[in-house]
Design a protein around this motif. Structure first.
Motif, mmCIF file in Angstrom:
data_model
loop_
_atom_site.group_PDB
_atom_site.id
_atom_site.type_symbol
_atom_site.label_atom_id
_atom_site.label_comp_id
_atom_site.label_asym_id
_atom_site.label_seq_id
_atom_site.Cartn_x
_atom_site.Cartn_y
_atom_site.Cartn_z
ATOM 1 N N ALA A 14 72.613 49.361 28.735
ATOM 2 C CA ALA A 14 74.027 49.432 29.144
ATOM 3 C C ALA A 14 74.668 50.684 28.554
ATOM 4 C CB ALA A 14 74.774 48.180 28.701
ATOM 5 N N ALA A 15 74.324 50.999 27.317
ATOM 6 C CA ALA A 15 74.861 52.200 26.673
ATOM 7 C C ALA A 15 74.410 53.459 27.409
ATOM 8 C CB ALA A 15 74.432 52.243 25.211
ATOM 9 N N LEU A 16 73.150 53.494 27.796
ATOM 10 C CA LEU A 16 72.641 54.654 28.538
ATOM 11 C C LEU A 16 73.357 54.821 29.876
ATOM 12 C CD1 LEU A 16 68.831 54.479 27.774
ATOM 13 C CD2 LEU A 16 70.347 56.417 27.308
ATOM 14 N N ARG A 17 73.641 53.716 30.543
ATOM 15 C CA ARG A 17 74.378 53.809 31.822
ATOM 16 C C ARG A 17 75.758 54.414 31.601
ATOM 17 N NH1 ARG A 17 71.844 48.841 32.621
ATOM 18 N NH2 ARG A 17 73.696 47.681 31.981
ATOM 19 N N GLU A 66 66.155 57.792 21.674
ATOM 20 C CA GLU A 66 65.290 57.564 20.517
ATOM 21 C C GLU A 66 65.221 56.074 20.188
ATOM 22 O OE1 GLU A 66 62.733 58.163 17.270
ATOM 23 O OE2 GLU A 66 63.141 59.307 19.083
ATOM 24 N N ARG A 67 66.364 55.389 20.222
ATOM 25 C CA ARG A 67 66.364 53.941 19.978
ATOM 26 C C ARG A 67 65.500 53.212 21.007
ATOM 27 N NH1 ARG A 67 70.866 51.906 16.924
ATOM 28 N NH2 ARG A 67 70.909 53.332 15.148
ATOM 29 N N LYS A 68 65.609 53.639 22.259
ATOM 30 C CA LYS A 68 64.822 53.019 23.325
ATOM 31 C C LYS A 68 63.329 53.243 23.081
ATOM 32 C CE LYS A 68 64.241 53.001 28.329
ATOM 33 N NZ LYS A 68 64.676 53.555 29.594
ATOM 34 N N GLU A 76 58.108 51.077 21.476
ATOM 35 C CA GLU A 76 56.934 51.183 20.615
ATOM 36 C C GLU A 76 56.741 49.900 19.809
ATOM 37 O OE1 GLU A 76 55.837 53.854 16.791
ATOM 38 O OE2 GLU A 76 56.457 54.965 18.589
ATOM 39 N N GLN A 77 57.828 49.335 19.301
ATOM 40 C CA GLN A 77 57.741 48.080 18.555
ATOM 41 C C GLN A 77 57.240 46.947 19.448
ATOM 42 O OE1 GLN A 77 61.784 47.847 17.150
ATOM 43 N NE2 GLN A 77 61.284 48.792 15.180
ATOM 44 N N LEU A 78 57.690 46.916 20.679
ATOM 45 C CA LEU A 78 57.230 45.889 21.618
ATOM 46 C C LEU A 78 55.742 46.021 21.924
ATOM 47 C CD1 LEU A 78 60.229 45.705 24.126
ATOM 48 C CD2 LEU A 78 59.513 43.955 22.491
ATOM 49 N N ARG A 79 55.297 47.260 22.098
ATOM 50 C CA ARG A 79 53.875 47.487 22.347
ATOM 51 C C ARG A 79 53.037 47.006 21.176
ATOM 52 N NH1 ARG A 79 55.650 52.212 24.789
ATOM 53 N NH2 ARG A 79 55.291 53.452 22.934
#
Length: 84
Positions: free
Chosen positions: A42-45, A69-71, A76-79
């Protein structure tokens, strides 16, 4: 507004956008509130909308870098979590 009052900030920014959607700073501020809530997409939008209004804004470009960077870190954490 005090620290971490993201819901209030979102409400105020949304009200401001309804009154004047051409102010890029309001889009950036709402993006920051979304980021505070962990709502990176939402922030990126909102940053993208702000950049359409003010393509040369250094503030928006910096916010965009932080969000991307947060994304990246989150993905990476999810992977890593799915590998475990």
């Amino acid at each position: 507004m005090g620290l971490r009052q993201y819901e209030l900030a979102l409400a105020k920014c949304s009200e401001s956008i309804e009154l004047n959607s051409s102010n890029w700073r309001t889009w950036n501020n709402r993006a920051a509130a979304y980021l505070g809530k962990g709502m990176v997409e939402a922030a990126l939008r909102d940053v993208q909308t702000g950049l359409q209004l003010s393509p040369q804004s250094g503030t928006l470009k910096k916010t965009q870098q932080i969000l991307l960077e947060r994304k990246r870190v989150r993905e990476e954490q999810l992977r890593k979590a799915t590998r475990s």
